[in-house]
Design a protein around this motif. Structure first.
Motif, PDB file in Angstrom:
ATOM      1  N   UNK A 117      -1.979  -9.839   6.423  1.00 20.15           N
ATOM      2  CA  UNK A 117      -2.223 -10.235   6.060  1.00 20.15           C
ATOM      3  C   UNK A 117      -3.708 -10.380   5.684  1.00 20.15           C
ATOM      4  N   UNK A 118      -3.887  -9.562   4.350  1.00 18.36           N
ATOM      5  CA  UNK A 118      -5.354  -8.761   4.286  1.00 18.36           C
ATOM      6  C   UNK A 118      -5.820  -9.910   3.643  1.00 18.36           C
ATOM      7  N   UNK A 119      -7.355  -9.894   4.069  1.00 16.28           N
ATOM      8  CA  UNK A 119      -7.842 -11.212   3.518  1.00 16.28           C
ATOM      9  C   UNK A 119      -9.193 -11.051   3.539  1.00 16.28           C
ATOM     10  N   UNK A 120      -9.922 -11.092   2.622  1.00 17.22           N
ATOM     11  CA  UNK A 120     -11.347 -10.681   2.283  1.00 17.22           C
ATOM     12  C   UNK A 120     -12.035 -11.526   2.369  1.00 17.22           C
ATOM     13  N   UNK A 121     -13.281 -11.563   3.322  1.00 19.29           N
ATOM     14  CA  UNK A 121     -13.952 -13.285   2.690  1.00 19.29           C
ATOM     15  C   UNK A 121     -15.459 -12.529   1.306  1.00 19.29           C
ATOM     16  N   UNK A 122     -16.191 -13.159   1.254  1.00 21.38           N
ATOM     17  CA  UNK A 122     -17.327 -13.074   0.844  1.00 21.38           C
ATOM     18  C   UNK A 122     -17.592 -14.268   0.548  1.00 21.38           C
ATOM     19  N   UNK A 123     -19.360 -13.522   1.816  1.00 21.13           N
ATOM     20  CA  UNK A 123     -19.621 -15.088   1.896  1.00 21.13           C
ATOM     21  C   UNK A 123     -21.455 -14.309   1.545  1.00 21.13           C
ATOM     22  N   UNK A 124     -21.050 -15.799   0.141  1.00 18.59           N
ATOM     23  CA  UNK A 124     -23.124 -14.787  -0.585  1.00 18.59           C
ATOM     24  C   UNK A 124     -24.385 -15.964  -0.358  1.00 18.59           C
ATOM     25  N   UNK A 125     -25.569 -15.264   0.155  1.00 20.37           N
ATOM     26  CA  UNK A 125     -26.383 -16.423  -0.164  1.00 20.37           C
ATOM     27  C   UNK A 125     -26.859 -16.124  -1.628  1.00 20.37           C
ATOM     28  N   UNK A 126     -28.290 -16.796  -1.309  1.00 20.01           N
ATOM     29  CA  UNK A 126     -29.621 -17.322  -2.568  1.00 20.01           C
ATOM     30  C   UNK A 126     -29.384 -14.988  -2.619  1.00 20.01           C
ATOM     31  N   UNK A 127     -30.053 -14.601  -1.263  1.00 22.62           N
ATOM     32  CA  UNK A 127     -29.673 -12.865  -1.215  1.00 22.62           C
ATOM     33  C   UNK A 127     -29.655 -12.423  -0.456  1.00 22.62           C
ATOM     34  N   UNK A 128     -28.370 -12.546   0.273  1.00 19.99           N
ATOM     35  CA  UNK A 128     -27.715 -11.496   0.650  1.00 19.99           C
ATOM     36  C   UNK A 128     -26.339 -11.644   1.059  1.00 19.99           C
ATOM     37  N   UNK A 129     -25.040 -11.256   0.912  1.00 24.30           N
ATOM     38  CA  UNK A 129     -24.125 -10.811   0.867  1.00 24.30           C
ATOM     39  C   UNK A 129     -23.475 -10.581   2.219  1.00 24.30           C
ATOM     40  N   UNK A 130     -22.728 -11.236   2.464  1.00 26.71           N
ATOM     41  CA  UNK A 130     -21.342 -11.306   3.705  1.00 26.71           C
ATOM     42  C   UNK A 130     -20.568 -10.743   3.795  1.00 26.71           C
ATOM     43  N   UNK A 131     -19.385  -9.857   4.312  1.00 30.25           N
ATOM     44  CA  UNK A 131     -18.492  -9.361   4.439  1.00 30.25           C
ATOM     45  C   UNK A 131     -17.885  -9.270   5.488  1.00 30.25           C
ATOM     46  N   UNK A 132     -16.442  -9.794   5.334  1.00 27.60           N
ATOM     47  CA  UNK A 132     -15.640  -8.887   6.631  1.00 27.60           C
ATOM     48  C   UNK A 132     -13.723  -8.700   6.475  1.00 27.60           C
ATOM     49  N   UNK A 133     -13.371  -8.081   6.400  1.00 25.85           N
ATOM     50  CA  UNK A 133     -12.272  -8.577   5.787  1.00 25.85           C
ATOM     51  C   UNK A 133     -11.027  -8.676   7.347  1.00 25.85           C
ATOM     52  N   UNK A 134     -10.026  -9.229   7.479  1.00 26.05           N
ATOM     53  CA  UNK A 134      -9.378  -9.683   8.179  1.00 26.05           C
ATOM     54  C   UNK A 134      -8.135  -9.569   7.628  1.00 26.05           C
ATOM     55  N   UNK A 135      -7.561  -8.612   8.458  1.00 21.81           N
ATOM     56  CA  UNK A 135      -5.852  -8.405   9.126  1.00 21.81           C
ATOM     57  C   UNK A 135      -5.220 -10.153   9.518  1.00 21.81           C
ATOM     58  N   UNK A 136      -5.129 -11.670   8.907  1.00 29.30           N
ATOM     59  CA  UNK A 136      -4.606 -11.914   9.531  1.00 29.30           C
ATOM     60  C   UNK A 136      -3.424 -12.409   9.607  1.00 29.30           C
ATOM     61  N   UNK A 140      -8.622   0.082   3.073  1.00 33.50           N
ATOM     62  CA  UNK A 140      -8.231  -0.390   2.029  1.00 33.50           C
ATOM     63  C   UNK A 140      -7.572   0.876   1.208  1.00 33.50           C
ATOM     64  N   UNK A 141      -6.770   1.367   0.864  1.00 33.08           N
ATOM     65  CA  UNK A 141      -6.495   2.409   0.335  1.00 33.08           C
ATOM     66  C   UNK A 141      -6.290   2.255  -1.815  1.00 33.08           C
ATOM     67  N   UNK A 142      -5.878   1.065  -1.665  1.00 32.14           N
ATOM     68  CA  UNK A 142      -5.908   0.090  -2.578  1.00 32.14           C
ATOM     69  C   UNK A 142      -6.482  -0.881  -2.917  1.00 32.14           C
ATOM     70  N   UNK A 143      -6.952  -1.511  -4.379  1.00 26.21           N
ATOM     71  CA  UNK A 143      -7.219  -2.645  -4.052  1.00 26.21           C
ATOM     72  C   UNK A 143      -5.932  -4.159  -3.769  1.00 26.21           C
ATOM     73  N   UNK A 144      -4.738  -3.244  -4.386  1.00 26.38           N
ATOM     74  CA  UNK A 144      -3.549  -4.302  -4.212  1.00 26.38           C
ATOM     75  C   UNK A 144      -3.582  -4.234  -2.193  1.00 26.38           C
ATOM     76  N   UNK A 145      -4.105  -3.695  -1.287  1.00 31.11           N
ATOM     77  CA  UNK A 145      -4.260  -4.200   0.179  1.00 31.11           C
ATOM     78  C   UNK A 145      -4.545  -5.805   0.306  1.00 31.11           C
ATOM     79  N   UNK A 146      -5.038  -5.582  -0.236  1.00 30.90           N
ATOM     80  CA  UNK A 146      -5.699  -7.102  -1.136  1.00 30.90           C
ATOM     81  C   UNK A 146      -4.412  -8.358  -1.462  1.00 30.90           C
ATOM     82  N   UNK A 147      -4.855  -9.241  -0.273  1.00 25.98           N
ATOM     83  CA  UNK A 147      -3.776  -9.939  -0.649  1.00 25.98           C
ATOM     84  C   UNK A 147      -4.286 -11.609  -0.763  1.00 25.98           C
ATOM     85  N   UNK A 148      -5.590 -11.714  -0.614  1.00 24.99           N
ATOM     86  CA  UNK A 148      -6.424 -13.113  -1.062  1.00 24.99           C
ATOM     87  C   UNK A 148      -8.145 -12.781  -0.804  1.00 24.99           C
ATOM     88  N   UNK A 149      -8.517 -13.505  -1.674  1.00 29.10           N
ATOM     89  CA  UNK A 149     -10.310 -12.862  -1.276  1.00 29.10           C
ATOM     90  C   UNK A 149     -10.627 -14.262  -1.601  1.00 29.10           C
TER      91      UNK A 149
END
Length: 379
Positions: A1-20, A63-72
């Motif tokens: 299951x592909x899960x994209x994690x968005x961790x946004x701070x006040x002036x930054x944005x960290x991201x990681x994509x996991x294949x859970x 990722x090939x299409x938006x549908x590859x992401x199951x959850x954000x």
């Protein structure tokens, strides 16, 4: 299951994509200086669009299409009293996040913007909110209430909320596993640009240093931490300070920056090596606050199995860990300086073998914790 994690701070944005459920991310990255003068990234919406383009375009696309992401999974700083765990984002949840803008003005609006962009980009994915405050909803009333008239709690919801909950939850669970003790009494010490400590009893937060907002408790990069409210009254009455000036002073001009001249502990260390007295005082104040809360939380827990150092300063500043842990034998904390220098980005004990209380350095992993909670909820 592909899960994209968005961790946004006040002036930054960290991201990681996991294949859970795999723990290692497929890809990760960081966008910094969002909204700052001269930056090409004007807001968090623009930042997230750049992230999505980087993941889906070119020879290194993952990722090939938006549908590859199951959850954000979205880190949301303030969830108030309503959210005690992760939540599938719908209009009611979004309304509540907006309602809390005033309690986290640097973070909740950015979190909300990223939710909107992710909804548009990944229309079939589940959007999940993971709240920084959720872990601290187990704090008892005697710890979360302030000693002010009840109507301020009932009408204005003024109470301790606590923050860094995702980090404290992750490292305390790692510690319980290491100790093989699900009932462990722990003190989690998160030291980054923002700093907080949490007393954890059997996996539940029972007290924490940050309160109604992220200003209280420990000395931080630019925040003062605890300060007598009389100082605020004095500056307003005798020096004509406005509320905006006071907010700027205590949130953006104090802490390491105000005392030592720079907000980065690495730069403080360099100045200290050059004999800078301001840097010396900054380090003393910083360590003293941590020591003081260790004593307080050992009393709250009525015992202690381990203390945990985590986040940027906690994981990387050997000298700060030593300053905090030395001369703590009264609390059964016996420090080992040689072990302290051996940390290599994985869980490490830095206590003497005979120490009844363990001293653990544990790398935090907020993004994986967000992905894990999303995976459990969506599954």
């Amino acid at each position: 299951m592909n899960i994209l994690v968005i961790n946004s701070g006040s002036s930054s944005l960290k991201y990681q994509l996991f294949k859970m459920p795999e723990k290692a991310p497929v890809c990760s990255g960081l966008v910094e200086r969002i909204g700052e003068a001269g930056s090409e990234v004007s807001d968090h919406g623009v930042a997230l669009k750049k992230v999505i383009a980087a993941m889906s375009e070119g020879p290194n696309a993952v990722i090939r299409s938006p549908d590859d992401i199951v959850a954000v999974g979205h880190r949301v700083v303030h969830g108030g009293e309503r959210f005690k765990g992760p939540a599938i984002i719908d209009e009611a949840v979004k309304k509540q996040i907006k309602r809390l803008f005033s309690l986290a003005p640097l973070h909740n609006p950015a979190n909300y913007k990223c939710i909107e962009v992710a909804e548009q980009t990944f229309p079939h994915a589940k959007q999940v909110a993971i709240f920084d405050t959720a872990f601290h909803q187990s704090i008892p009333e005697m710890a979360y209430r302030y000693a002010i008239p009840e109507e301020y709690y009932k009408e204005h919801r003024i109470r301790v909320y606590g923050f860094h909950g995702t980090s404290h939850k992750y490292v305390s669970e790692q510690a319980m596993g290491w100790l093989k003790n699900p009932e462990a009494k722990l003190i989690s010490i998160h030291l980054g640009n923002g700093c907080s400590m949490t007393a954890v009893n059997a996996g539940k937060s029972v007290d924490t240093t940050m309160g109604f907002g992220p200003l209280s408790g420990l000395m931080m990069g630019t925040r003062s931490g605890d300060i007598d409210a009389s100082v605020v009254f004095h500056l307003m009455e005798h020096s004509g300070y406005t509320l905006e000036q006071l907010s700027t002073l205590l949130n953006k001009q104090s802490g390491l920056l105000g005392v030592g001249g720079t907000m980065d502990m690495r730069d403080i260390r360099k100045r200290l090596e050059q004999g800078d007295e301001k840097a010396r005082l900054a380090v003393l104040l910083y360590a003293y606050r941590i020591k003081k809360f260790i004593g307080a939380y050992a009393a709250v827990l009525n015992g202690l199995d381990a203390i945990i150092f985590t986040a940027g300063v906690g994981e990387n500043d050997v000298a700060m860990r030593a300053a905090v842990c030395e001369n703590m034998e009264y609390l059964n904390i016996v420090f080992d300086q040689q072990k302290n220098t051996q940390y290599k980005k994985e869980l490490l004990e830095i206590n003497a073998d005979e120490s009844p209380v363990k001293i653990l350095v544990i790398p935090t992993n907020e993004e994986y914790e967000i992905a894990r909670q999303c995976f459990e909820l969506v599954s």
